[in-house]
Design a protein around this motif. Sequence first.
Motif, PDB file in Angstrom:
ATOM      1  N   ILE A 107       0.835  -1.074   0.010  1.00  0.00           N
ATOM      2  CA  ILE A 107       0.249   0.103  -0.007  1.00  0.00           C
ATOM      3  C   ILE A 107       0.994   1.248  -0.008  1.00  0.00           C
ATOM      4  CG2 ILE A 107      -1.719   1.448   1.137  1.00  0.00           C
ATOM      5  CD1 ILE A 107      -2.658  -1.648   0.178  1.00  0.00           C
ATOM      6  N   GLY A 108       0.772   2.010  -1.035  1.00  0.00           N
ATOM      7  CA  GLY A 108       1.756   3.269  -1.111  1.00  0.00           C
ATOM      8  C   GLY A 108       2.570   3.154  -2.071  1.00  0.00           C
ATOM      9  N   THR A 109       2.568   3.033  -3.397  1.00  0.00           N
ATOM     10  CA  THR A 109       3.515   2.424  -4.482  1.00  0.00           C
ATOM     11  C   THR A 109       4.581   3.773  -4.467  1.00  0.00           C
ATOM     12  OG1 THR A 109       1.561   1.796  -5.537  1.00  0.00           O
ATOM     13  CG2 THR A 109       3.761   2.132  -6.889  1.00  0.00           C
ATOM     14  N   GLY A 110       4.111   4.943  -4.356  1.00  0.00           N
ATOM     15  CA  GLY A 110       5.015   6.155  -4.424  1.00  0.00           C
ATOM     16  C   GLY A 110       5.687   6.179  -5.764  1.00  0.00           C
ATOM     17  N   SER A 111       7.300   6.027  -5.410  1.00  0.00           N
ATOM     18  CA  SER A 111       8.108   5.999  -6.645  1.00  0.00           C
ATOM     19  C   SER A 111       8.107   4.748  -7.334  1.00  0.00           C
ATOM     20  CB  SER A 111       9.580   6.117  -6.166  1.00  0.00           C
ATOM     21  OG  SER A 111       9.819   5.278  -5.509  1.00  0.00           O
ATOM     22  N   PRO A 133      -0.958  10.698 -10.528  1.00  0.00           N
ATOM     23  CA  PRO A 133       0.361  10.717 -11.307  1.00  0.00           C
ATOM     24  C   PRO A 133       1.233   9.992 -10.646  1.00  0.00           C
ATOM     25  CG  PRO A 133      -0.569  12.701 -10.530  1.00  0.00           C
ATOM     26  CD  PRO A 133      -1.634  12.066  -9.955  1.00  0.00           C
ATOM     27  N   LEU A 134       1.535   9.927  -9.218  1.00  0.00           N
ATOM     28  CA  LEU A 134       2.492   8.736  -8.747  1.00  0.00           C
ATOM     29  C   LEU A 134       2.242   7.467  -9.170  1.00  0.00           C
ATOM     30  CD1 LEU A 134       2.734  10.131  -5.031  1.00  0.00           C
ATOM     31  CD2 LEU A 134       4.502  10.493  -7.032  1.00  0.00           C
ATOM     32  N   ALA A 135       1.135   6.957  -9.280  1.00  0.00           N
ATOM     33  CA  ALA A 135       0.736   5.538  -9.805  1.00  0.00           C
ATOM     34  C   ALA A 135       0.972   5.507 -11.256  1.00  0.00           C
ATOM     35  CB  ALA A 135      -0.935   5.245  -9.612  1.00  0.00           C
ATOM     36  N   ALA A 155      -6.032   3.538  -6.438  1.00  0.00           N
ATOM     37  CA  ALA A 155      -7.106   3.481  -5.451  1.00  0.00           C
ATOM     38  C   ALA A 155      -6.844   3.902  -4.153  1.00  0.00           C
ATOM     39  CB  ALA A 155      -7.855   1.986  -5.774  1.00  0.00           C
ATOM     40  N   ASP A 156      -8.038   3.661  -3.232  1.00  0.00           N
ATOM     41  CA  ASP A 156      -7.694   4.062  -1.917  1.00  0.00           C
ATOM     42  C   ASP A 156      -6.963   2.758  -1.187  1.00  0.00           C
ATOM     43  OD1 ASP A 156      -7.820   4.262   0.648  1.00  0.00           O
ATOM     44  OD2 ASP A 156     -10.041   5.017   0.865  1.00  0.00           O
ATOM     45  N   GLY A 157      -6.097   2.548  -0.661  1.00  0.00           N
ATOM     46  CA  GLY A 157      -5.484   1.577  -0.184  1.00  0.00           C
ATOM     47  C   GLY A 157      -5.808   1.097   1.102  1.00  0.00           C
ATOM     48  N   TYR A 158      -6.897   1.732   1.783  1.00  0.00           N
ATOM     49  CA  TYR A 158      -7.794   1.285   2.789  1.00  0.00           C
ATOM     50  C   TYR A 158      -8.428   0.074   2.647  1.00  0.00           C
ATOM     51  CZ  TYR A 158      -5.976   4.950   6.137  1.00  0.00           C
ATOM     52  OH  TYR A 158      -5.592   5.806   6.913  1.00  0.00           O
TER      53      TYR A 158
HETATM   54  N1  SAH Z   1       7.122   3.034  -1.020  1.00  0.00           N
HETATM   55  C1  SAH Z   1       7.305   4.246  -1.591  1.00  0.00           C
HETATM   56  C2  SAH Z   1       7.036   5.226  -0.570  1.00  0.00           C
HETATM   57  C3  SAH Z   1       6.040   6.293  -0.726  1.00  0.00           C
HETATM   58  S1  SAH Z   1       5.529   7.161   0.474  1.00  0.00           S
HETATM   59  C4  SAH Z   1       8.513   4.274  -2.300  1.00  0.00           C
HETATM   60  O1  SAH Z   1       9.516   3.521  -2.164  1.00  0.00           O
HETATM   61  O2  SAH Z   1       8.887   5.298  -2.811  1.00  0.00           O
HETATM   62  C5  SAH Z   1       3.764   6.622   1.020  1.00  0.00           C
HETATM   63  C6  SAH Z   1       2.899   6.636  -0.510  1.00  0.00           C
HETATM   64  O3  SAH Z   1       1.726   6.191   0.195  1.00  0.00           O
HETATM   65  C7  SAH Z   1       2.675   7.918  -1.087  1.00  0.00           C
HETATM   66  O4  SAH Z   1       2.966   7.776  -2.691  1.00  0.00           O
HETATM   67  C8  SAH Z   1       1.201   8.235  -0.862  1.00  0.00           C
HETATM   68  O5  SAH Z   1       0.622   8.834  -1.900  1.00  0.00           O
HETATM   69  C9  SAH Z   1       0.725   6.791  -0.714  1.00  0.00           C
HETATM   70  N2  SAH Z   1      -0.690   6.636   0.183  1.00  0.00           N
HETATM   71  C10 SAH Z   1      -1.078   7.603   1.132  1.00  0.00           C
HETATM   72  N3  SAH Z   1      -2.474   7.201   1.532  1.00  0.00           N
HETATM   73  C11 SAH Z   1      -2.514   6.170   0.601  1.00  0.00           C
HETATM   74  C12 SAH Z   1      -3.811   5.402   0.493  1.00  0.00           C
HETATM   75  N4  SAH Z   1      -4.849   5.598   1.353  1.00  0.00           N
HETATM   76  N5  SAH Z   1      -3.906   4.396  -0.544  1.00  0.00           N
HETATM   77  C13 SAH Z   1      -2.731   4.359  -1.139  1.00  0.00           C
HETATM   78  N6  SAH Z   1      -1.750   4.937  -1.238  1.00  0.00           N
HETATM   79  C14 SAH Z   1      -1.592   5.932  -0.136  1.00  0.00           C
END
Ligand code: SAH
Length: 238
Positions: A107-111, A133-135, A155-158
């Motif tokens: 959850i949270g792909t980021g980069s 845009p990050l996705a 999508a919403d990771g929750y």
């Molecule tokens: N794993 C990433 C770190 C990303 S920082 C890397 O290696 O680069 C955390 C990420 O979580 C951010 O990109 C943020 O947009 C995402 N994020 C925050 N809340 C979220 C949610 N509810 N669902 C999915 N992603 C979420």
Amino acid sequence: MKKAILSGAGFILALLFITRVFSGDYQRERNEMVETRIASRGVKNERVLKAMRDVPRHLFVPPEYRKLAYEDYPLSIGHSQTISQPYIVAFMTEAADLKPADKVLEIGTGSGYQTAILSKLVDKVYSVEIIEPLARNAEERLDRLGYKNIFIKCADGYKGWPEHAPYDAIIVTAAPEEIPGTLVDQLKDGGVMIVPVGSYYQELYRVIKKGGVLHKEVLMPVRFVPMIRGVDVAIGPP
Ligand code: SAH
């Protein structure tokens, strides 16, 4: 004739040397990062260390930060988000105790950096990012770099990614205030979740689900960006 062959060989050797030195693949920096900032701080799993040596972190940060990519701190990736510091990525990955046949949810792909590390260690990685845009950027980047076992959705990771559940491991890289129940539901019996929990003060948890019971263990204090609620994104300026 002999002389010409020799000087030809010399030329090729010199060329190889020059491309190696100036190729900018940062292999030396990566090896040094693993030795001085990751292995030296207690990460032992050889598969994790190899993945950290292999994945080109400098290609996951904005070009202006490339030279800082192998220092041990988080860096901005835009949209108020950060790429986690290498030690934490390695620590979380080791803590998940991943096996080659595993299916993992991030959850949270980021980069996409943590995603790439995971993809070297398991069969399939599903990753959810809430900021479009990050996705999109992460997906393009991972495609370009040739990672084949990664699936990304915006999508919403929750909510997790129920279609592919249950997962052997779930790694959350943004901090919710409590362990999200939906994610626990999507964990296999015997599965592991690594998740930072809290708001200002956060702790990294390892949660193991066994026979329907959750075993929680605090691993260390951490500082992650907050996990955004889907509704926060939907409410914008009028
Ligand atoms: N794993 C990433 C770190 C990303 S920082 C890397 O290696 O680069 C955390 C990420 O979580 C951010 O990109 C943020 O947009 C995402 N994020 C925050 N809340 C979220 C949610 N509810 N669902 C999915 N992603 C979420």
